[in-house]
Write a protein that holds these residues in place. Structure first.
Motif, PDB file in Angstrom:
ATOM      1  N   VAL A   1       0.845  -1.190   0.000  1.00 20.07           N
ATOM      2  CA  VAL A   1       0.000   0.000   0.000  1.00 20.07           C
ATOM      3  C   VAL A   1       0.889   1.251   0.000  1.00 20.07           C
ATOM      4  CG1 VAL A   1      -1.798  -1.220   1.278  1.00 20.07           C
ATOM      5  CG2 VAL A   1      -0.117   0.160   2.528  1.00 20.07           C
ATOM      6  N   PHE A   2       0.280   2.376  -0.358  1.00 16.03           N
ATOM      7  CA  PHE A   2       0.953   3.670  -0.250  1.00 16.03           C
ATOM      8  C   PHE A   2       0.142   4.532   0.710  1.00 16.03           C
ATOM      9  CE2 PHE A   2       1.365   8.035  -2.442  1.00 16.03           C
ATOM     10  CZ  PHE A   2       2.316   8.449  -1.510  1.00 16.03           C
ATOM     11  N   SER A   3       0.725   4.814   1.877  1.00 17.70           N
ATOM     12  CA  SER A   3       0.056   5.636   2.877  1.00 17.70           C
ATOM     13  C   SER A   3       0.544   7.075   2.703  1.00 17.70           C
ATOM     14  CB  SER A   3       0.382   5.120   4.283  1.00 17.70           C
ATOM     15  OG  SER A   3      -0.358   5.805   5.251  1.00 17.70           O
ATOM     16  N   SER A   4      -0.237   7.884   2.028  1.00 27.15           N
ATOM     17  CA  SER A   4       0.245   9.174   1.523  1.00 27.15           C
ATOM     18  C   SER A   4       0.423  10.247   2.590  1.00 27.15           C
ATOM     19  CB  SER A   4      -0.696   9.690   0.433  1.00 27.15           C
ATOM     20  OG  SER A   4      -1.962  10.025   0.983  1.00 27.15           O
ATOM     21  N   ASN A   5      -0.174  10.074   3.758  1.00 26.69           N
ATOM     22  CA  ASN A   5      -0.077  11.117   4.790  1.00 26.69           C
ATOM     23  C   ASN A   5       0.895  10.771   5.911  1.00 26.69           C
ATOM     24  OD1 ASN A   5      -3.063  11.282   3.647  1.00 26.69           O
ATOM     25  ND2 ASN A   5      -2.482  13.325   4.364  1.00 26.69           N
ATOM     26  N   ASP A   6       1.561   9.646   5.795  1.00 31.27           N
ATOM     27  CA  ASP A   6       2.476   9.170   6.833  1.00 31.27           C
ATOM     28  C   ASP A   6       3.886   9.637   6.505  1.00 31.27           C
ATOM     29  OD1 ASP A   6       3.926   7.832   8.720  1.00 31.27           O
ATOM     30  OD2 ASP A   6       3.130   5.843   8.265  1.00 31.27           O
ATOM     31  N   ASN A   7       4.470  10.475   7.371  1.00 33.36           N
ATOM     32  CA  ASN A   7       5.831  10.956   7.126  1.00 33.36           C
ATOM     33  C   ASN A   7       6.874  10.209   7.952  1.00 33.36           C
ATOM     34  OD1 ASN A   7       5.271  11.943   9.634  1.00 33.36           O
ATOM     35  ND2 ASN A   7       5.811  14.066   9.201  1.00 33.36           N
ATOM     36  N   SER A   8       6.546   8.984   8.366  1.00 32.45           N
ATOM     37  CA  SER A   8       7.504   8.122   9.067  1.00 32.45           C
ATOM     38  C   SER A   8       7.793   6.908   8.194  1.00 32.45           C
ATOM     39  CB  SER A   8       6.925   7.674  10.408  1.00 32.45           C
ATOM     40  OG  SER A   8       5.879   6.735  10.209  1.00 32.45           O
ATOM     41  N   PHE A   9       8.610   5.998   8.703  1.00 44.05           N
ATOM     42  CA  PHE A   9       8.886   4.777   7.956  1.00 44.05           C
ATOM     43  C   PHE A   9       7.711   3.802   8.009  1.00 44.05           C
ATOM     44  CE2 PHE A   9      13.397   5.978   8.625  1.00 44.05           C
ATOM     45  CZ  PHE A   9      13.872   5.824   7.332  1.00 44.05           C
ATOM     46  N   ASN A  10       7.177   3.562   9.212  1.00 41.77           N
ATOM     47  CA  ASN A  10       6.284   2.419   9.378  1.00 41.77           C
ATOM     48  C   ASN A  10       4.984   2.667  10.131  1.00 41.77           C
ATOM     49  OD1 ASN A  10       7.970  -0.033   8.426  1.00 41.77           O
ATOM     50  ND2 ASN A  10       9.391   1.017   9.792  1.00 41.77           N
ATOM     51  N   SER A  11       4.756   3.859  10.656  1.00 41.74           N
ATOM     52  CA  SER A  11       3.670   4.048  11.623  1.00 41.74           C
ATOM     53  C   SER A  11       2.331   3.499  11.153  1.00 41.74           C
ATOM     54  CB  SER A  11       3.542   5.531  11.976  1.00 41.74           C
ATOM     55  OG  SER A  11       4.714   5.988  12.617  1.00 41.74           O
ATOM     56  N   THR A  12       1.804   4.012  10.044  1.00 39.12           N
ATOM     57  CA  THR A  12       0.484   3.567   9.586  1.00 39.12           C
ATOM     58  C   THR A  12       0.542   2.194   8.930  1.00 39.12           C
ATOM     59  OG1 THR A  12       0.785   4.774   7.496  1.00 39.12           O
ATOM     60  CG2 THR A  12      -0.342   5.936   9.273  1.00 39.12           C
ATOM     61  N   LEU A  13       1.705   1.838   8.379  1.00 45.27           N
ATOM     62  CA  LEU A  13       1.851   0.516   7.770  1.00 45.27           C
ATOM     63  C   LEU A  13       1.727  -0.574   8.829  1.00 45.27           C
ATOM     64  CD1 LEU A  13       4.853   1.179   5.324  1.00 45.27           C
ATOM     65  CD2 LEU A  13       2.395   1.308   4.840  1.00 45.27           C
ATOM     66  N   VAL A  14       2.305  -0.335  10.006  1.00 47.12           N
ATOM     67  CA  VAL A  14       2.201  -1.301  11.108  1.00 47.12           C
ATOM     68  C   VAL A  14       0.765  -1.353  11.627  1.00 47.12           C
ATOM     69  CG1 VAL A  14       2.868  -1.712  13.509  1.00 47.12           C
ATOM     70  CG2 VAL A  14       4.613  -1.194  11.803  1.00 47.12           C
ATOM     71  N   LEU A  15       0.122  -0.189  11.724  1.00 49.26           N
ATOM     72  CA  LEU A  15      -1.249  -0.152  12.247  1.00 49.26           C
ATOM     73  C   LEU A  15      -2.207  -0.935  11.361  1.00 49.26           C
ATOM     74  CD1 LEU A  15      -1.401   3.577  13.400  1.00 49.26           C
ATOM     75  CD2 LEU A  15      -1.524   1.563  14.879  1.00 49.26           C
TER      76      LEU A  15
ATOM     77  N   GLY B   1       4.645  -1.597   2.416  1.00 46.74           N
ATOM     78  CA  GLY B   1       4.400  -0.566   1.415  1.00 46.74           C
ATOM     79  C   GLY B   1       5.274   0.653   1.555  1.00 46.74           C
ATOM     80  N   PHE B   2       4.686   1.795   1.246  1.00 44.93           N
ATOM     81  CA  PHE B   2       5.425   3.041   1.128  1.00 44.93           C
ATOM     82  C   PHE B   2       4.698   4.154   1.887  1.00 44.93           C
ATOM     83  CE2 PHE B   2       5.429   0.404  -2.661  1.00 44.93           C
ATOM     84  CZ  PHE B   2       6.784   0.142  -2.829  1.00 44.93           C
ATOM     85  N   THR B   3       5.472   5.153   2.291  1.00 49.98           N
ATOM     86  CA  THR B   3       4.889   6.282   3.009  1.00 49.98           C
ATOM     87  C   THR B   3       5.338   7.594   2.376  1.00 49.98           C
ATOM     88  OG1 THR B   3       6.754   6.428   4.553  1.00 49.98           O
ATOM     89  CG2 THR B   3       4.929   4.971   5.172  1.00 49.98           C
ATOM     90  N   ASN B   4       4.952   8.686   3.013  1.00 49.28           N
ATOM     91  CA  ASN B   4       5.282  10.021   2.518  1.00 49.28           C
ATOM     92  C   ASN B   4       6.605  10.520   3.091  1.00 49.28           C
ATOM     93  OD1 ASN B   4       4.765  12.464   1.135  1.00 49.28           O
ATOM     94  ND2 ASN B   4       3.956  13.392   2.996  1.00 49.28           N
ATOM     95  N   LEU B   5       7.479   9.598   3.455  1.00 53.69           N
ATOM     96  CA  LEU B   5       8.731   9.959   4.113  1.00 53.69           C
ATOM     97  C   LEU B   5       9.593  10.884   3.261  1.00 53.69           C
ATOM     98  CD1 LEU B   5      10.504   9.415   6.638  1.00 53.69           C
ATOM     99  CD2 LEU B   5      11.545   7.539   5.366  1.00 53.69           C
ATOM    100  N   VAL B   6       9.552  10.700   1.945  1.00 58.73           N
ATOM    101  CA  VAL B   6      10.390  11.515   1.049  1.00 58.73           C
ATOM    102  C   VAL B   6       9.584  12.622   0.380  1.00 58.73           C
ATOM    103  CG1 VAL B   6      12.101   9.734   0.605  1.00 58.73           C
ATOM    104  CG2 VAL B   6      10.039   9.818  -0.793  1.00 58.73           C
TER     105      VAL B   6
END
Length: 545
Positions: free
Chosen positions: A459-473, A478-483
C-alpha cells in the motif's frame, strides 16, 4: 524496634521490597499499560521496533531483519538493520506461536526492567547494609517519567540501560573481590547494552578511562591497591565490548544495509554549532520546558544536583570510584547531548543513559551518608522526608503516563498540574488526540482483510511521514510520505511500479497533485481515511518508465 527485627531476616526484607516494587509499578499504571497498543509519542520509533519483530514472526532468520516500509532492494523489500535485534527476534518467535500480541513485547521489556531493579536493590544493600536506602535505589529509576514509560515499552533504549545497570552491579563484585570472572560478566552486559543502543557504551568508556588513569599511575580505585591489578589481562577484557560493537555496527550493519540499500537509523552527529541561533534557542526552550520534565520532576533534578555538589565538596570522604564514575558519566552524557543536539527537542528516550548517572549520584551519596553521617541517615525525619519526596515524584510519573495514553480533560487539569507543567501536559494531550486519529488505520487493515486483500498486498500511505507508523497499524507492507511524495506524482507512480496496489489518503478534498491523479478508483473510506485502488494505473505507469 519491631520493624527492625522483622527486617533482620533476608526473606522478610526481600518480600517487603517486592511488595513496594509491585505497588510502585501499579501506581505507574503498568498493569494497565501492559495491554495498551503503541502510543503516538514517538510512534515512529515504536513502529520500527514492532515492525521488525512482526517480520521475525513471519519466518525471517535472525540475520535477516526486515520491516514493513519498502526501503530496501530498490523499493522491493524492507530489509534493513540498526541495533542488535535479539529482543525483536525473541518477541517475533513467540508471536509466531501466539500471533501478534503487543503485551508480550511490553512484558519482555518490563522483565528486563524488573530484573535490573531487583539486582540494583540487592547490590545497594551490600554497599550500605541499609534496607531503607537500598529500596529507594530502584525507585530512583521508577520516579523518572522516561523510565516509567519506556520501561514497559517497545524501544530498546531502556533494556540497554537495564543491562548496563546490571553490568555496573556485577562490577561492584569485581571491585570487592578482584575476581576476573566478574569483570568478564560486566563486559558481557556492557556489550549487550551497546548492541541494543550504542549510546549506552558511555558507561564502558567511563570504565576504560578509569582503567587508563590507573594504568598511567594517576589514580588508584581499588581498596588499598589498584583496582585493575592484572593490567594486561584487564585491558584485553575491556576491549571485548569495543570489538563486539565494532563487529556489529561497522561490520554486519554496514554490510547488510549496503547489500540491500536500505537504512532506517542514522547515527551521524549533528552538533549544536551546526544550528542557527534561533534553532538553538528554540531547542533549549523546549528542553527546559518539556524534555527535562519527561526525564525527572524539577524537585528530583534539584535533589540530584544538590547531592552531586555535596559529593564534590566532600570529595576526600567520598569513595573514589563512585565519585569518578558519577562525574565522568555526567560529562559523557553532556558531550553526547551537544553532539546530538536534536535529542534535546522532545527526544526524551535519547536521555535514558542519564539515569545511570542518577543511580550513581544516589548510591555515592548514600554510601557517604552511611559512612560519615550515620545519625542523619538513620533519623526518622530524614527517612520520612525522602519517602514523601519519592512518593510525590512517583505520582508525577504516574500522572505523565496517564496523560500520554489518555490525554487530559479540562476538569483534570488542576490535578495534573500538581505534577507536570502546563506546556508538557498540553503537548502530551495533543499527542494523545493525534493517536485517536491514527488508530483508524487499524480499521482500514481489518476492512481490507474482510474484502479479501492478503496481508502481503503493498500500500501507499500518503499522509504518513515516518517509515512504518500507519503501515504497522494496518499491517501491510508498502510506502509512506517519508520523502515528501505527497507533492510529486512521480513518486506515486514509482510506488505503483514497485507493487503498490492501494493508496490511503486522509481528508481527500485537500490533496495536492502528488496523489490527485490517482484518486479515480475509490474503494471505501473509514472515517477521514479514503482507500483507492491503484491497480488500474499499473500498465500506464509501467509504460512511462
Amino acid at each position: 524496634m519491631r520493624m527492625a527485627g522483622f527486617l533482620q531476616k533476608p526473606l522478610n526484607r526481600d518480600l517487603l521490597f517486592y511488595v513496594i516494587l509491585v505497588a510502585a509499578m501499579v501506581t505507574l499504571g503498568w498493569d494497565n499499560i501492559l495491554f495498551k497498543s503503541q502510543s503516538e509519542l514517538h510512534l515512529w520509533r515504536q513502529s520500527d521496533c514492532i515492525s521488525i519483530a512482526d517480520y521475525y514472526s513471519k519466518g525471517n532468520g535472525f540475520f535477516e531483519p526486515e520491516m514493513h516500509s519498502q526501503i530496501g532492494d530498490g523499493r522491493e523489500s524492507g530489509k534493513t538493520v540498526a541495533e542488535f535485534p535479539v529482543i525483536y527476534y525473541i518477541v517475533g518467535k513467540i508471536w509466531s506461536v501466539t500471533g501478534v500480541k503487543l503485551w508480550i513485547f511490553r512484558l519482555l521489556t518490563a522483565l528486563t526492567s524488573i530484573l535490573a531493579m531487583v539486582i540494583l536493590y540487592k547490590t545497594v544493600y551490600r554497599i550500605t547494609q541499609s534496607w531503607y536506602w537500598s529500596v529507594i535505589a530502584p525507585l530512583i529509576l521508577l520516579i523518572s517519567p522516561l523510565y516509567a514509560f519506556y520501561g514497559i515499552g517497545f524501544l530498546t533504549n531502556v533494556p540497554a540501560l537495564n543491562f548496563v545497570i546490571i553490568g555496573w552491579c556485577i562490577f561492584y563484585s569485581f571491585y570487592e573481590s578482584g575476581k576476573i570472572k566478574y569483570l568478564l560478566w560486566t563486559m558481557a552486559f556492557f556489550s549487550l547494552g551497546g548492541l541494543l543502543k550504542v549510546s549506552s557504551m558511555t558507561s564502558h568508556v567511563v570504565l576504560m578511562i578509569l582503567f587508563g588513569l590507573e594504568f598511567i599511575g594517576l589514580a588508584s580505585f581499588g581498596k588499598g591497591q589498584k583496582l585493575f591489578s592484572k593490567k594486561l589481562l584487564s585491558g584485553a577484557i575491556l576491549l571485548i565490548p569495543v570489538a563486539i560493537n565494532l563487529l556489529w555496527y561497522r561490520g554486519f550493519v554496514e554490510w547488510y544495509c549496503t547489500l540491500h540499500s536500505g537504512r532506517y537509523s542514522f547515527t551521524e552527529p549533528k552538533p549544536f554549532w551546526d544550528y542557527s541561533y534561533d534553532d538553538k534557542v528554540n531547542i533549549v526552550r523546549i528542553f527546559f520546558s518539556e524534555t527535562l520534565g519527561m526525564i525527572y520532576a524539577p524537585h528530583v533534578w534539584l535533589t540530584l544536583g544538590g547531592m552531586m555538589i555535596l559529593l564534590l565538596v566532600k570529595f576526600r570522604q567520598v569513595n573514589k570510584i563512585f565519585l569518578a564514575a558519577t562525574v565522568l558519566i555526567f560529562l559523557g552524557h553532556s558531550a553526547f547531548s551537544l553532539l546530538f543536539f536534536f535529542c534535546l527537542d522532545r527526544h526524551d528516550y535519547y536521555h535514558a543513559d542519564i539515569l545511570v548517572w542518577s543511580v550513581f549520584v544516589y548510591v555515592a551519596f548514600v554510601k557517604y551518608l552511611t559512612a560519615n553521617e550515620l545519625n542523619f541517615s538513620q533519623h526518622s525525619f530524614t527517612r520520612v522526608f525522602v519517602a514523601l519526596s519519592v512518593i510525590w515524584a512517583l505520582m508525577g510519573s504516574s500522572s505523565i503516563n496517564f496523560v500520554k495514553f489518555n490525554g487530559c480533560s479540562p476538569s483534570e487539569a488542576p490535578y495534573r498540574e500538581l505534577f507536570c507543567n502546563r506546556s508538557l501536559m498540553n503537548t502530551l494531550t495533543g499527542f494523545n488526540e493525534n493517536m485517536k486519529r491514527l488508530s483508524l488505520y487499524r480499521n482500514v487493515g481489518e476492512e481490507l482483510t474482510k474484502r479479501g486483500f492478503p496481508k502481503s498486498v503493498k500500500v501507499f500511505s500518503s499522509n504518513d511521514n515516518s517509515f512504518n507508523s500507519t503501515l504497522v497499524l494496518c499491517d501491510h507492507p508498502g510506502f509512506t510520505n517519508l520523502v515528501n511524495s505527497f507533492s510529486d506524482s512521480a513518486f506515486t507512480a514509482e510506488y505503483i511500479r514497485h507493487g503498490a496496489q492501494l493508496m490511503f489518503v486522509e481528508n481527500a478534498q485537500f490533496e495536492t497533485r502528488g496523489v490527485k491523479a490517482f484518486m479515480k478508483y475509490k474503494l471505501f473510506e473509514v472515517g477521514h481515511i479514503s482507500v483507492y485502488d491503484l491497480r488500474p494505473y499499473y500498465e500506464t505507469v509501467k509504460a512511462e518508465q
